[in-house]
Design a protein around this motif. Structure first.
Motif, mmCIF file in Angstrom:
data_model
loop_
_atom_site.group_PDB
_atom_site.id
_atom_site.type_symbol
_atom_site.label_atom_id
_atom_site.label_comp_id
_atom_site.label_asym_id
_atom_site.label_seq_id
_atom_site.Cartn_x
_atom_site.Cartn_y
_atom_site.Cartn_z
ATOM 1 N N UNK A 198 0.778 -1.171 -0.058
ATOM 2 C CA UNK A 198 -0.044 0.083 -0.136
ATOM 3 C C UNK A 198 0.861 1.067 0.175
ATOM 4 N N UNK A 199 1.987 1.296 0.732
ATOM 5 C CA UNK A 199 2.596 2.605 0.879
ATOM 6 C C UNK A 199 3.319 2.584 -0.649
ATOM 7 N N UNK A 200 3.900 1.483 -1.059
ATOM 8 C CA UNK A 200 4.729 1.522 -2.500
ATOM 9 C C UNK A 200 3.645 2.300 -3.509
ATOM 10 N N UNK A 201 2.599 1.610 -3.452
ATOM 11 C CA UNK A 201 1.622 2.163 -4.576
ATOM 12 C C UNK A 201 1.257 3.643 -4.379
ATOM 13 N N UNK A 202 1.284 4.034 -2.932
ATOM 14 C CA UNK A 202 0.591 5.504 -2.718
ATOM 15 C C UNK A 202 1.874 6.390 -3.192
ATOM 16 N N UNK A 203 3.201 5.990 -3.054
ATOM 17 C CA UNK A 203 4.278 6.561 -3.476
ATOM 18 C C UNK A 203 4.263 6.852 -5.039
ATOM 19 N N UNK A 204 4.252 5.842 -5.715
ATOM 20 C CA UNK A 204 4.270 5.557 -6.948
ATOM 21 C C UNK A 204 3.042 6.626 -7.563
ATOM 22 N N UNK A 205 1.904 6.571 -7.182
ATOM 23 C CA UNK A 205 0.815 7.461 -7.762
ATOM 24 C C UNK A 205 1.115 8.989 -7.398
ATOM 25 N N UNK A 206 1.511 9.164 -6.321
ATOM 26 C CA UNK A 206 2.041 10.445 -5.939
ATOM 27 C C UNK A 206 2.950 11.295 -6.915
ATOM 28 N N UNK A 207 3.976 10.565 -7.319
ATOM 29 C CA UNK A 207 5.012 10.949 -8.341
ATOM 30 C C UNK A 207 4.709 10.800 -9.598
ATOM 31 N N UNK A 208 3.693 10.135 -10.113
ATOM 32 C CA UNK A 208 3.305 9.858 -11.381
ATOM 33 C C UNK A 208 2.718 10.969 -12.198
ATOM 34 N N UNK A 209 3.282 11.486 -13.284
ATOM 35 C CA UNK A 209 2.485 12.543 -13.793
ATOM 36 C C UNK A 209 1.021 12.405 -14.177
ATOM 37 N N UNK A 210 0.419 11.193 -14.282
ATOM 38 C CA UNK A 210 -0.841 10.829 -14.774
ATOM 39 C C UNK A 210 -1.932 10.370 -13.385
ATOM 40 N N UNK A 211 -0.815 10.483 -12.324
ATOM 41 C CA UNK A 211 -1.695 10.326 -11.056
ATOM 42 C C UNK A 211 -2.155 9.043 -10.955
ATOM 43 N N UNK A 212 -1.759 7.975 -11.538
ATOM 44 C CA UNK A 212 -2.663 6.664 -11.265
ATOM 45 C C UNK A 212 -1.672 5.458 -11.678
ATOM 46 N N UNK A 213 -2.124 4.218 -11.431
ATOM 47 C CA UNK A 213 -1.511 3.075 -11.993
ATOM 48 C C UNK A 213 -2.204 3.067 -13.246
ATOM 49 N N UNK A 214 -1.240 2.134 -14.148
ATOM 50 C CA UNK A 214 -1.794 1.623 -15.448
ATOM 51 C C UNK A 214 -2.396 0.339 -15.370
ATOM 52 N N UNK A 215 -3.086 0.095 -16.274
ATOM 53 C CA UNK A 215 -3.913 -1.371 -16.402
ATOM 54 C C UNK A 215 -3.070 -2.264 -17.066
#
Length: 247
Positions: A198-215
């Motif tokens: 959960x922490x890793x995902x939150x960090x990746x979303x916060x730094x991603x220009x599109x603000x989300x994970x891909x599918x």
């Protein structure tokens, strides 16, 4: 006629995540697909979902005898191969100071050695003009914490895409790489505690220009493009990462 009717594809690591999404896309569009993986139960479940145009072969890409067996099954089941997706791999997040030799060897055996010999063993079955796609990672250019072994292996695959492009170009076989950024495949939950994932995902979303994970489906469409449609492209790496390595 379906888009990929009459096409044959092989996808290592095809029973889940990005590999399964790619298999599903191709089967739905008329292709015949062989998927491989290490878990018989996961493979059987994937094959049932994919239907009669899919064949599931249990294989560990780190084992050359297993790869020989895959090549034999592909030759008997498909004959020739129009697209090879070298997708099998493992993710490991280990601090530099505590990385063990066993962790290092397992990561390179699957992610690097396995990829190289997958292409070598299946190359004789690739048709003229076939496409090979290696799965790298945004980690290979980002210098992320606790990914030194994993990222180094993915960087090796980036280099391999160039070298194998030269090796196979006389047969008009193209080799490219797909570089996913943060994609929600479920693999994190299998390799980390829920809290760490959960922490890793939150960090990746916060730094991603599109603000989300891909599918997985978004990556699958890019993989299919490189394998079939990018006929004047070889040796390249396509980033499918929400812009994280570009912006």
């Amino acid at each position: 006629m379906s888009e990929y009717s009459g096409k044959n594809a092989v996808i290592t690591g095809g029973s889940s995540g990005i590999g399964f999404a790619t298999a599903e896309l191709l089967v739905d569009a008329g292709a015949r697909v062989v998927i491989t993986g290490r878990s018989r139960a996961t493979l059987d479940a994937a094959a049932e979902r994919l239907g009669e145009n899919a064949l599931a072969v249990r294989s560990d890409v780190a084992s050359l005898p297993d790869l020989d067996a895959v090549a034999a099954r592909v030759r008997d089941g498909l004959g020739t191969v129009d697209a090879l997706f070298v997708n099998a791999g493992i993710t490991s997040a280990t601090p530099f100071a505590s990385t063990t030799e066993e962790t290092f060897d397992e990561s390179f055996a699957i992610n690097v050695k396995g990829a190289f010999f997958t292409v070598q063993k299946l190359a004789p079955l690739l048709s003229t003009g076939a496409g090979v796609v290696l799965t790298t990672s945004a980690a290979n250019v980002m210098g992320m914490l606790e990914t030194s072994v994993y990222a180094a292996g993915k960087a090796a695959l980036r280099s391999m895409a160039r070298s194998l492009s030269r090796e196979l170009l006389p047969r008009r076989i193209r080799v490219n790489a797909i570089s996913p950024g943060p994609v929600d495949t479920g693999i994190l939950e299998n390799t980390m505690t829920k809290e760490a994932a959960d922490q890793f995902k939150a960090e990746r979303v916060a730094e991603n220009p599109m603000g989300r994970f891909g599918t997985p489906e978004e990556v699958a469409r890019a993989m299919a493009f490189l394998a079939f449609d990018a006929t004047y492209t070889t040796g390249t790496e396509l980033a499918v990462d929400g812009g994280i390595t570009q912006l």
